[in-house]
Scaffold this motif. Structure first.
Motif, PDB file in Angstrom:
ATOM      1  N   PRO A  96     -30.322  22.421  49.631  1.00 58.00           N
ATOM      2  CA  PRO A  96     -29.976  21.648  48.436  1.00 58.00           C
ATOM      3  C   PRO A  96     -30.204  22.441  47.146  1.00 58.00           C
ATOM      4  CG  PRO A  96     -32.036  20.864  49.388  1.00 58.00           C
ATOM      5  CD  PRO A  96     -31.472  21.842  50.360  1.00 58.00           C
ATOM      6  N   LEU A  97     -29.346  22.170  46.175  1.00 56.13           N
ATOM      7  CA  LEU A  97     -29.521  22.730  44.837  1.00 56.13           C
ATOM      8  C   LEU A  97     -30.300  21.703  44.017  1.00 56.13           C
ATOM      9  CD1 LEU A  97     -28.781  24.965  42.745  1.00 56.13           C
ATOM     10  CD2 LEU A  97     -26.757  23.606  42.191  1.00 56.13           C
ATOM     11  N   PRO A  98     -31.523  22.044  43.565  1.00 60.59           N
ATOM     12  CA  PRO A  98     -32.334  21.062  42.824  1.00 60.59           C
ATOM     13  C   PRO A  98     -31.583  20.541  41.601  1.00 60.59           C
ATOM     14  CG  PRO A  98     -33.622  23.027  43.360  1.00 60.59           C
ATOM     15  CD  PRO A  98     -32.198  23.342  43.703  1.00 60.59           C
ATOM     16  N   LYS A  99     -31.758  19.255  41.315  1.00 60.45           N
ATOM     17  CA  LYS A  99     -31.063  18.665  40.173  1.00 60.45           C
ATOM     18  C   LYS A  99     -31.426  19.350  38.864  1.00 60.45           C
ATOM     19  CE  LYS A  99     -29.597  14.053  41.521  1.00 60.45           C
ATOM     20  NZ  LYS A  99     -29.544  12.628  41.147  1.00 60.45           N
ATOM     21  N   THR A 100     -32.628  19.884  38.810  1.00 61.47           N
ATOM     22  CA  THR A 100     -33.029  20.592  37.586  1.00 61.47           C
ATOM     23  C   THR A 100     -32.189  21.838  37.359  1.00 61.47           C
ATOM     24  OG1 THR A 100     -34.739  21.720  38.884  1.00 61.47           O
ATOM     25  CG2 THR A 100     -35.392  19.747  37.653  1.00 61.47           C
ATOM     26  N   ASP A 101     -31.579  22.358  38.441  1.00 62.17           N
ATOM     27  CA  ASP A 101     -30.748  23.563  38.331  1.00 62.17           C
ATOM     28  C   ASP A 101     -29.261  23.235  38.185  1.00 62.17           C
ATOM     29  OD1 ASP A 101     -33.015  25.092  38.572  1.00 62.17           O
ATOM     30  OD2 ASP A 101     -32.795  25.415  40.732  1.00 62.17           O
ATOM     31  N   TRP A 102     -28.907  21.955  38.193  1.00 61.02           N
ATOM     32  CA  TRP A 102     -27.504  21.602  37.986  1.00 61.02           C
ATOM     33  C   TRP A 102     -27.090  22.014  36.577  1.00 61.02           C
ATOM     34  CZ3 TRP A 102     -26.141  16.165  40.417  1.00 61.02           C
ATOM     35  CH2 TRP A 102     -26.440  16.200  41.787  1.00 61.02           C
ATOM     36  N   PRO A 103     -25.880  22.500  36.428  1.00 69.04           N
ATOM     37  CA  PRO A 103     -25.471  23.041  35.119  1.00 69.04           C
ATOM     38  C   PRO A 103     -25.137  21.937  34.113  1.00 69.04           C
ATOM     39  CG  PRO A 103     -23.630  23.114  36.637  1.00 69.04           C
ATOM     40  CD  PRO A 103     -24.804  22.623  37.436  1.00 69.04           C
ATOM     41  N   ASN A 104     -25.218  22.291  32.838  1.00 69.36           N
ATOM     42  CA  ASN A 104     -24.740  21.413  31.775  1.00 69.36           C
ATOM     43  C   ASN A 104     -23.217  21.501  31.718  1.00 69.36           C
ATOM     44  OD1 ASN A 104     -27.340  20.644  30.988  1.00 69.36           O
ATOM     45  ND2 ASN A 104     -27.550  22.437  29.684  1.00 69.36           N
ATOM     46  N   VAL A 105     -22.575  20.358  31.568  1.00 68.35           N
ATOM     47  CA  VAL A 105     -21.113  20.307  31.583  1.00 68.35           C
ATOM     48  C   VAL A 105     -20.617  19.607  30.321  1.00 68.35           C
ATOM     49  CG1 VAL A 105     -19.066  19.488  32.818  1.00 68.35           C
ATOM     50  CG2 VAL A 105     -21.072  20.236  34.105  1.00 68.35           C
ATOM     51  N   ASP A 106     -19.630  20.216  29.686  1.00 69.83           N
ATOM     52  CA  ASP A 106     -18.941  19.601  28.551  1.00 69.83           C
ATOM     53  C   ASP A 106     -17.582  19.090  29.026  1.00 69.83           C
ATOM     54  OD1 ASP A 106     -20.994  20.260  26.836  1.00 69.83           O
ATOM     55  OD2 ASP A 106     -20.066  22.132  26.177  1.00 69.83           O
ATOM     56  N   LEU A 285      -8.904  23.600  21.554  1.00 66.46           N
ATOM     57  CA  LEU A 285      -9.912  23.918  22.567  1.00 66.46           C
ATOM     58  C   LEU A 285     -10.816  25.063  22.121  1.00 66.46           C
ATOM     59  CD1 LEU A 285      -7.649  23.648  25.742  1.00 66.46           C
ATOM     60  CD2 LEU A 285      -9.625  22.201  25.253  1.00 66.46           C
ATOM     61  N   ASN A 286     -10.214  26.097  21.559  1.00 68.08           N
ATOM     62  CA  ASN A 286     -10.998  27.263  21.155  1.00 68.08           C
ATOM     63  C   ASN A 286     -11.972  26.940  20.030  1.00 68.08           C
ATOM     64  OD1 ASN A 286      -9.946  29.035  23.044  1.00 68.08           O
ATOM     65  ND2 ASN A 286      -8.203  29.579  21.760  1.00 68.08           N
ATOM     66  N   TYR A 287     -11.559  26.078  19.116  1.00 63.83           N
ATOM     67  CA  TYR A 287     -12.476  25.693  18.050  1.00 63.83           C
ATOM     68  C   TYR A 287     -13.717  25.016  18.637  1.00 63.83           C
ATOM     69  CZ  TYR A 287     -14.458  23.538  13.907  1.00 63.83           C
ATOM     70  OH  TYR A 287     -15.323  23.153  12.915  1.00 63.83           O
ATOM     71  N   ALA A 288     -13.505  24.129  19.609  1.00 61.84           N
ATOM     72  CA  ALA A 288     -14.637  23.448  20.240  1.00 61.84           C
ATOM     73  C   ALA A 288     -15.549  24.434  20.968  1.00 61.84           C
ATOM     74  CB  ALA A 288     -14.127  22.378  21.203  1.00 61.84           C
ATOM     75  N   ILE A 289     -14.960  25.478  21.540  1.00 57.72           N
ATOM     76  CA  ILE A 289     -15.753  26.464  22.273  1.00 57.72           C
ATOM     77  C   ILE A 289     -16.564  27.338  21.329  1.00 57.72           C
ATOM     78  CG2 ILE A 289     -15.594  28.512  23.756  1.00 57.72           C
ATOM     79  CD1 ILE A 289     -13.115  27.212  25.050  1.00 57.72           C
ATOM     80  N   PHE A 290     -15.948  27.772  20.221  1.00 57.23           N
ATOM     81  CA  PHE A 290     -16.572  28.758  19.347  1.00 57.23           C
ATOM     82  C   PHE A 290     -17.267  28.160  18.120  1.00 57.23           C
ATOM     83  CE2 PHE A 290     -13.783  31.526  21.745  1.00 57.23           C
ATOM     84  CZ  PHE A 290     -14.531  32.689  21.853  1.00 57.23           C
ATOM     85  N   SER A 291     -17.145  26.866  17.889  1.00 55.32           N
ATOM     86  CA  SER A 291     -17.700  26.280  16.664  1.00 55.32           C
ATOM     87  C   SER A 291     -19.215  26.142  16.692  1.00 55.32           C
ATOM     88  CB  SER A 291     -17.077  24.901  16.425  1.00 55.32           C
ATOM     89  OG  SER A 291     -17.463  24.005  17.466  1.00 55.32           O
ATOM     90  N   GLY A 292     -19.806  26.250  17.877  1.00 52.57           N
ATOM     91  CA  GLY A 292     -21.249  26.092  17.983  1.00 52.57           C
ATOM     92  C   GLY A 292     -21.681  24.666  18.264  1.00 52.57           C
ATOM     93  N   GLU A 293     -20.745  23.739  18.329  1.00 52.04           N
ATOM     94  CA  GLU A 293     -21.090  22.337  18.572  1.00 52.04           C
ATOM     95  C   GLU A 293     -21.175  22.013  20.053  1.00 52.04           C
ATOM     96  OE1 GLU A 293     -19.117  19.390  16.039  1.00 52.04           O
ATOM     97  OE2 GLU A 293     -18.173  21.056  14.967  1.00 52.04           O
ATOM     98  N   THR A 294     -20.714  22.896  20.907  1.00 54.42           N
ATOM     99  CA  THR A 294     -20.754  22.675  22.353  1.00 54.42           C
ATOM    100  C   THR A 294     -21.426  23.864  23.017  1.00 54.42           C
ATOM    101  OG1 THR A 294     -18.616  23.729  22.817  1.00 54.42           O
ATOM    102  CG2 THR A 294     -18.584  21.410  22.177  1.00 54.42           C
ATOM    103  N   SER A 295     -22.036  23.634  24.182  1.00 53.29           N
ATOM    104  CA  SER A 295     -22.777  24.727  24.817  1.00 53.29           C
ATOM    105  C   SER A 295     -22.811  24.648  26.337  1.00 53.29           C
ATOM    106  CB  SER A 295     -24.225  24.739  24.298  1.00 53.29           C
ATOM    107  OG  SER A 295     -24.859  23.495  24.578  1.00 53.29           O
ATOM    108  N   GLY A 296     -22.091  23.708  26.944  1.00 51.46           N
ATOM    109  CA  GLY A 296     -22.141  23.559  28.397  1.00 51.46           C
ATOM    110  C   GLY A 296     -21.702  24.806  29.130  1.00 51.46           C
ATOM    111  N   GLU A 297     -22.328  25.058  30.266  1.00 47.43           N
ATOM    112  CA  GLU A 297     -21.951  26.222  31.073  1.00 47.43           C
ATOM    113  C   GLU A 297     -20.530  26.090  31.618  1.00 47.43           C
ATOM    114  OE1 GLU A 297     -25.092  27.391  33.977  1.00 47.43           O
ATOM    115  OE2 GLU A 297     -26.194  25.740  33.043  1.00 47.43           O
ATOM    116  N   PHE A 298     -20.128  24.844  31.861  1.00 45.36           N
ATOM    117  CA  PHE A 298     -18.793  24.590  32.390  1.00 45.36           C
ATOM    118  C   PHE A 298     -18.090  23.555  31.521  1.00 45.36           C
ATOM    119  CE2 PHE A 298     -21.317  26.048  35.980  1.00 45.36           C
ATOM    120  CZ  PHE A 298     -20.511  27.060  36.476  1.00 45.36           C
TER     121      PHE A 298
END
Length: 662
Positions: A96-106, A285-298
């Motif tokens: 199992p992958l521990p829930k603490t290691d589950w990635p942040n998703v945007d 999409l690119n603005y949301a990625i590069f604006s600094g307001e989002t940070s999810g790994e996926f």
């Protein structure tokens, strides 16, 4: 939509497996025979059947047949290795992958001028996805900067915060924070006496005591040394307590931040500076990625109307992890994105506009997946932020080296390609060219709204065609560095297909020309023609049947109808791109545009009318006894009727109206 859905108790070892689609070997055998017979037919056409008295018609028809044959060759190769993937859900992986290691998703919900109520449905479904609330963020990327959309987002955010799920999460975080605060208070109480205790211990080490006192002192000194020896090591107990206090304060701040971050539904509307390119959906999409307001790994990208299912993330995220037996840990791999099918919940009976795409989101995407060339189609996909940023920055650096003025567009020219109005396919090609991998997961995990009028449908199809041809001219896959041979073939095959309008026009014009002039492009329509044409035609249909096995016959027929009936649109797309006309990104309307659209299909109406008149003219001449070569007329009539059946789908769609509810 035909899709593979894995049950909750997978019966295979490991976390995933890939197998060839059923009947692939049968398809391969038929495909090989099909290509051989097709080549035999073309050889006969070139060497024995050209009508030199009508080269103006014979040569175009021959070129159209050659074009179609090479399209068929690429179609066959593209379906040579269709993969069916099976995967265990994120919470069922072994080990199992521990829930603490589950990635942040945007979750990015892109919109422009859609009604807020449509976006709200999508947002509610995204917030309800079965995933830890503290690791999920949902963003409305409103490129229209609508006050109504902003208000909807704020209201839904408040409602989400009041939901039992988030209240439970808030209580958990608050309880953990209270425990940390209590521990900090105890530590503060200890700290007040720490210096005195430390001083006493240091003094006691230099004084002489009785044996009993000396034993107690030794124990206390040993306890002190043990405290200082435990990691992290310190010179004194006071320093140790100070470090512990700092760690607790950081943990408390983190819990307070988690409480603030529970407001997980957010609104982003990028500023649009006059005179600076905005790049439509790609820029959004690119603005949301590069604006600094989002940070999810996926990043899960959704169109405004595509409603995700609860299990979306758990079913797709496991593809991005590989278990390392040597380290005993899960590691992230080189998969850049996982695409899932698109389907729609508002398609009327009979699918009058040909929106069902089980052929593309089935055998075609599975075939591409077998060659590491699955397409990203803009929605219902999860992308790795790292891959997007790395590739985006490299392309931006290349663009900046050519034109330093593009620095003003830094936040807009990023991971998602802005080089074409079909940003999705171009983005996938760039990721593949940079060495990243892709996956197609054939399980329906989101459904959206399909255009339910012909005008909106044609706008959407024209944008796809124009954008694809733009990519061909600007980043030709045949010469693009980094792509494998098979990836080049898969991308070029799609681009090649958008030139079929010219071949179609030739095919449907030949019977009409014969009816009124009796000019034939083929010198022989006798037994020699039948000997070469019929086997090639029959085996071709059998091959196509094997390729589309499992897809309903009505859907396959509707797809074939639109592939032919859209010939004017495909010609328009090629012409507009090659002549350098300005092409703007047009958002597909999400609400029905009422009306009769016969004016949009006037080329098809002209061909349909001329074909009908030609058949009637032949019948009249036959009845009056003035018909020459009845067999040739019969063959052309059969060909013409087939064309009429193909064209009728789009003509009917032009005046189709939904059934009114009682």
């Amino acid at each position: 939509m035909t899709s593979i859905s894995i049950n909750n108790s997978p019966n295979f070892s490991g976390n995933s497996r890939s197998i060839l689609k059923k009947r692939t070997l049968l398809f391969r055998y038929l495909a090989e025979i099909n290509l051989i017979f097709g080549l035999w037919y073309l050889q006969w056409r070139i060497t024995h059947s050209i009508n030199f008295d009508a080269l103006w018609l014979s040569i175009p028809l021959l070129l159209a047949e050659i074009y179609s044959y090479f399209g068929g060759v690429m179609f066959v190769i593209g379906l040579w290795r269709p993969l069916v993937r099976q995967i265990k859900s994120l919470d069922q992986m072994t080990p199992p992958l521990p829930k603490t290691d589950w990635p942040n998703v945007d979750v990015f919900i892109t919109c422009y001028n859609e009604p807020p109520e449509i976006v709200e449905q999508t947002a509610q479904a995204a917030l309800a996805i079965d995933y830890p609330a503290s690791k999920l963020r949902v963003y409305v990327l409103d490129d229209g900067n609508s006050a109504a959309m902003r208000t909807m987002t704020e209201e839904l955010c408040i409602a989400d915060l009041r939901s039992p799920r988030l209240q439970q999460e808030a209580n958990r975080i608050d309880a953990e924070r209270s425990c940390l605060m209590e521990r900090l208070q105890k530590l503060e109480n200890l700290t007040s006496n720490a210096q005195a205790a430390e001083q006493w211990l240091q003094e006691s080490s230099s004084e002489v005591y009785s044996p009993e006192e000396n034993t107690v002192g030794s124990i206390v000194q040993s306890l002190r040394q043990l405290i200082l020896w435990l990691p992290p090591t310190h010179q004194s107990i006071a320093e140790r307590l100070k470090t512990e206090r700092q760690a607790l304060e950081v943990a408390i701040n983190q819990k307070e931040l988690e409480l603030v971050e529970l407001a997980r539904f957010r609104y982003i509307a990028r500023p649009k500076t006059a005179g600076v390119a905005h790049h439509a959906k790609a820029g959004n999409l690119n603005y949301a990625i590069f604006s600094g307001e989002t940070s999810g790994e996926f990043i899960l990208t959704l169109d405004a109307d595509h409603i995700p299912k609860l299990q979306f993330l758990k079913r797709v995220l496991p593809y991005f992890y590989t278990y390392n037996l040597f380290t005993g840990k899960y590691e992230q791999n080189r998969i850049a994105f996982v695409q899932t099918p698109q389907d729609f919940y508002n398609i009327p009976a009979g699918d009058p506009f040909g929106h069902r795409a089980s052929l593309f989101y089935g055998p075609l995407q599975q075939g591409k997946d077998g060659m590491n060339a699955a397409f990203y189609t803009g929605t219902n996909a999860i992308l790795r932020r790292e891959a997007l940023i790395n590739v985006g920055l490299q392309y931006f650096a290349d663009d900046f080296a050519k034109d330093e003025k593009r620095l003003d567009e830094f936040q807009l020219v990023g991971g998602v390609s802005s080089n074409s109005i079909t940003e999705d396919m171009n983005t996938a090609m760039r990721l593949h060219g940079a060495g990243w991998k892709s996956v197609y997961h054939n399980e329906l995990l989101a459904e959206g709204l399909a255009p339910d009028d012909l005008s909106s449908t044609l706008k959407q199809r024209l944008r796809w065609a124009q954008g694809t041809i733009q990519v061909l001219l600007r980043e030709n896959p045949l010469t693009k560095p980094g792509l494998t041979f098979w990836q080049r073939l898969q991308y070029f095959k799609t681009m090649y297909s958008y030139f079929s309008g010219f071949a179609t026009l030739i095919f449907i014009s030949c019977p009409i020309i014969y009816f009124f002039t009796e000019i034939v492009p083929v010198k022989s329509y006798g037994s020699d023609f039948a000997l070469h044409f019929l086997p090639a035609f029959i085996i071709n249909r059998l091959t196509f049947l094997a390729a589309t096995w499992g897809i309903s016959a009505s859907e396959v027929w509707r797809s074939e109808q639109y592939a032919i009936a859209l010939f004017p649109l495909l010609i328009q797309a090629v012409w507009s791109v090659f002549t350098g006309q300005k092409i703007n990104f047009q958002v597909t309307p999400k609400q029905r545009q009422s009306g009769i659209y016969l004016r949009l299909v006037w080329p098809q109406l002209v061909i349909f009318t001329l074909t009908m008149l030609g058949i009637l003219w032949s019948i009249y001449r036959f009845v009056t006894g003035h018909l020459n070569n009845p067999l040739v007329h019969l063959l052309n009539s059969a060909w013409a009727i087939y064309n009429l059946l193909l064209l009728w789908a789009i003509i009917r769609a032009s005046f189709w109206q939904p059934v009114k509810e009682a």
